[in-house]
Motif scaffolding. Structure first.
Motif, PDB file in Angstrom:
ATOM      1  N   ASP A 182       6.728   9.896   0.973  1.00 14.90           N
ATOM      2  CA  ASP A 182       6.762  10.971   0.188  1.00 14.90           C
ATOM      3  C   ASP A 182       7.164  10.737  -1.348  1.00 14.90           C
ATOM      4  N   LEU A 183       7.105   9.562  -1.776  1.00 10.97           N
ATOM      5  CA  LEU A 183       7.593   9.220  -2.882  1.00 10.97           C
ATOM      6  C   LEU A 183       6.484   8.895  -3.795  1.00 10.97           C
ATOM      7  N   ASP A 184       6.539   9.236  -5.143  1.00  2.63           N
ATOM      8  CA  ASP A 184       5.760   8.860  -6.059  1.00  2.63           C
ATOM      9  C   ASP A 184       5.692   7.654  -6.918  1.00  2.63           C
ATOM     10  N   GLY A 185       5.010   6.948  -7.607  1.00  6.18           N
ATOM     11  CA  GLY A 185       5.393   5.883  -8.544  1.00  6.18           C
ATOM     12  C   GLY A 185       5.587   4.912  -7.627  1.00  6.18           C
ATOM     13  N   ILE A 186       6.476   3.566  -8.341  1.00  7.17           N
ATOM     14  CA  ILE A 186       6.862   2.516  -7.694  1.00  7.17           C
ATOM     15  C   ILE A 186       7.658   2.861  -6.651  1.00  7.17           C
ATOM     16  N   VAL A 187       7.624   2.198  -5.564  1.00 10.89           N
ATOM     17  CA  VAL A 187       8.483   2.508  -4.559  1.00 10.89           C
ATOM     18  C   VAL A 187       9.149   1.255  -3.843  1.00 10.89           C
ATOM     19  N   ILE A 188      10.446   0.938  -3.948  1.00  6.62           N
ATOM     20  CA  ILE A 188      10.871  -0.335  -3.487  1.00  6.62           C
ATOM     21  C   ILE A 188      11.916  -0.137  -2.284  1.00  6.62           C
ATOM     22  N   ASP A 189      11.526  -0.593  -1.064  1.00  8.50           N
ATOM     23  CA  ASP A 189      12.026  -0.304   0.142  1.00  8.50           C
ATOM     24  C   ASP A 189      12.951  -1.511   0.469  1.00  8.50           C
ATOM     25  N   GLN A 195       0.365  -3.101  -3.404  1.00  7.48           N
ATOM     26  CA  GLN A 195       0.120  -2.030  -4.779  1.00  7.48           C
ATOM     27  C   GLN A 195       1.643  -1.627  -5.210  1.00  7.48           C
ATOM     28  N   GLU A 196       1.606  -0.541  -5.179  1.00 11.91           N
ATOM     29  CA  GLU A 196       3.003   0.237  -5.516  1.00 11.91           C
ATOM     30  C   GLU A 196       4.197   0.243  -4.533  1.00 11.91           C
ATOM     31  N   ARG A 197       3.911  -0.268  -3.673  1.00 15.66           N
ATOM     32  CA  ARG A 197       4.664  -0.139  -2.533  1.00 15.66           C
ATOM     33  C   ARG A 197       5.424  -1.772  -2.284  1.00 15.66           C
ATOM     34  N   ILE A 198       6.572  -1.603  -2.507  1.00 13.62           N
ATOM     35  CA  ILE A 198       7.174  -3.212  -2.425  1.00 13.62           C
ATOM     36  C   ILE A 198       8.518  -3.177  -1.391  1.00 13.62           C
ATOM     37  N   THR A 199       8.572  -4.115  -0.503  1.00 14.76           N
ATOM     38  CA  THR A 199       9.540  -3.979   0.427  1.00 14.76           C
ATOM     39  C   THR A 199      10.308  -5.415   0.415  1.00 14.76           C
TER      40      THR A 199
END
Ligand code: FAD
Length: 337
Positions: free
Chosen positions: A177-184, A297-301
């Motif tokens: 649900d979040l835009d841009g870079i997401v750090i989980d 990509q823009e999803r980092i865990t």
């Protein structure tokens, strides 16, 4: 490539989880000029997080006894970052002791670790007068430190706000649900996307005694019941921690007996101490017990901090920032899809 730029021109970053991993990421990204929003499903007390239950030892040399070299490498870097960002962090060192019958294990610990000094009974007494007459020798790791998680998490959260970041408590977020870079940084809750993460239960007890004073964490080597005692100020001590392959979050009678019994052998005055709290947390761990930064990509865990969250979070956050800012890859901890 990245959208939603902040006024400074850096990309907007959403971080899920305000435990120790999420908090350090938020701080370094906010200070680097990113528009940071942290979503945390717990309230500001952070009792839902594993970080709330931790000892907070910053002990890269002691931890080398049972961990891979990468833990020491990142841990030593983290010590610099703790010093730089929180200069009041206590770096009084750590002390390792053993009873005479556990001498072989004590020597093994000395062999497997570095950056320590051997103390005889007199030097031990000078360092920790309360331990006078209790142990014939000890190992002193002068460069190690410790933080109190329940104090340092709010301090980190305040520092994030000062750096321009936003923290939304009671905010249950979905990465999709979040835009841009997401750090989980959801720790054990990230199992929906990281099915190989597991919880390793750690139980702890807080006791209170006016008869014992310690200035640094003390580890007791024991073949079955290793223990550490961490001074928390105001006569309080945290006793920790078990390490059990279970995701139950209670504290068992056996664990309580073992922790309290071992504390009693460190100092008999602990027998009269008042029990303040029993608790437990689930350490998020991958099968190899090593931390991992997974990049898609823009999803980092960022996960798998296992028993080293406070020790590793600053260095991991710096690596994630280095990747976003300059594309730097650390092959030991990063996995790119
Ligand atoms: C007893 C014990 C002693 C320990 N001692 C030490 C020690 O001395 N030194 C050390 O370095 N480490 C220690 N550890 C390990 C350390 O506590 C962990 O490695 C660390 O807390 C993991 O941090 P984290 O940020 O990954 O996870 P967490 O602290 O669990 O943070 C994850 C956060 O994400 C939030 N969250 C989850 N899902 C969502 C969602 N959908 N939306 C929003 N928020 C969400 C959770 O509420 C939580 O606050 C200890 C652990 C235990 C249990």
């Amino acid at each position: 490539m990245y959208q939603n730029k902040s006024r400074s021109g850096e990309s907007a970053v959403s971080i899920i989880g305000a435990g120790i991993a999420g908090a350090w990421h938020a701080l370094l990204f906010a200070q680097a000029g990113h528009a940071v929003t942290v979503h945390e499903r717990s309230d500001a007390s952070m009792t839902e997080s594993t970080s709330h239950w931790a000892g907070g030892m910053l002990a890269p040399w002691c931890e080398a006894e049972a961990s891979e070299p990468v833990i020491s490498r990142l841990g030593v870097r983290s010590l610099d970052l703790w010093r730089q960002h929180f200069p009041h962090t206590p770096f009084n060192g750590s002390l390792v002791v053993a009873h005479g019958r556990d001498r072989a294990d004590f020597e093994r610990f000395a062999r497997l670790t570095s950056n320590h000094r051997r103390l005889d009974a007199q030097a031990l007494r000078e360092l920790e007068p309360s331990l006078e007459g209790r142990f014939r020798e000890g190992l002193f790791y002068p460069d190690e430190g410790h933080v109190e998680p329940r104090r340092v998490l709010p301090e980190l959260h305040a520092a994030i706000s000062r750096a321009g970041g936003k923290i939304e408590f009671n905010s249950d977020a979905e990465a999709g649900d979040l835009d841009g870079i997401v750090i989980d940084c959801r720790g054990i809750a990230a199992r929906d996307t990281q099915p190989d993460i597991r919880g390793v239960k750690g139980e702890m007890i807080v006791i209170e005694s006016s008869e014992v004073e310690l200035s640094r964490p003390v580890r007791l080597i024991h073949p079955r019941f290793p223990l550490y005692v961490i001074p928390r100020g105001d006569g309080r001590f945290m006793l920790g921690a078990t390490s059990i392959e279970s995701e139950d979050t209670g504290v068992s009678v056996r664990s309580a007996l073992e922790l309290l019994g071992a504390a009693y052998t460190v100092h008999p005055a602990f027998a009269e101490a008042r029990i303040v709290e029993f608790g437990s947390g689930l350490r998020p761990a991958f099968p190899d017990n090593l931390p991992r930064i997974s990049i898609e990509q823009e999803r980092i865990t960022v996960n798998g901090l296992y028993r080293h969250g406070f020790l590793l979070a600053p260095a991991l956050a710096e690596l994630t920032l280095g990747f976003i800012a300059r594309g730097v890859i650390d092959n030991e901890v990063m996995r790119c899809a």
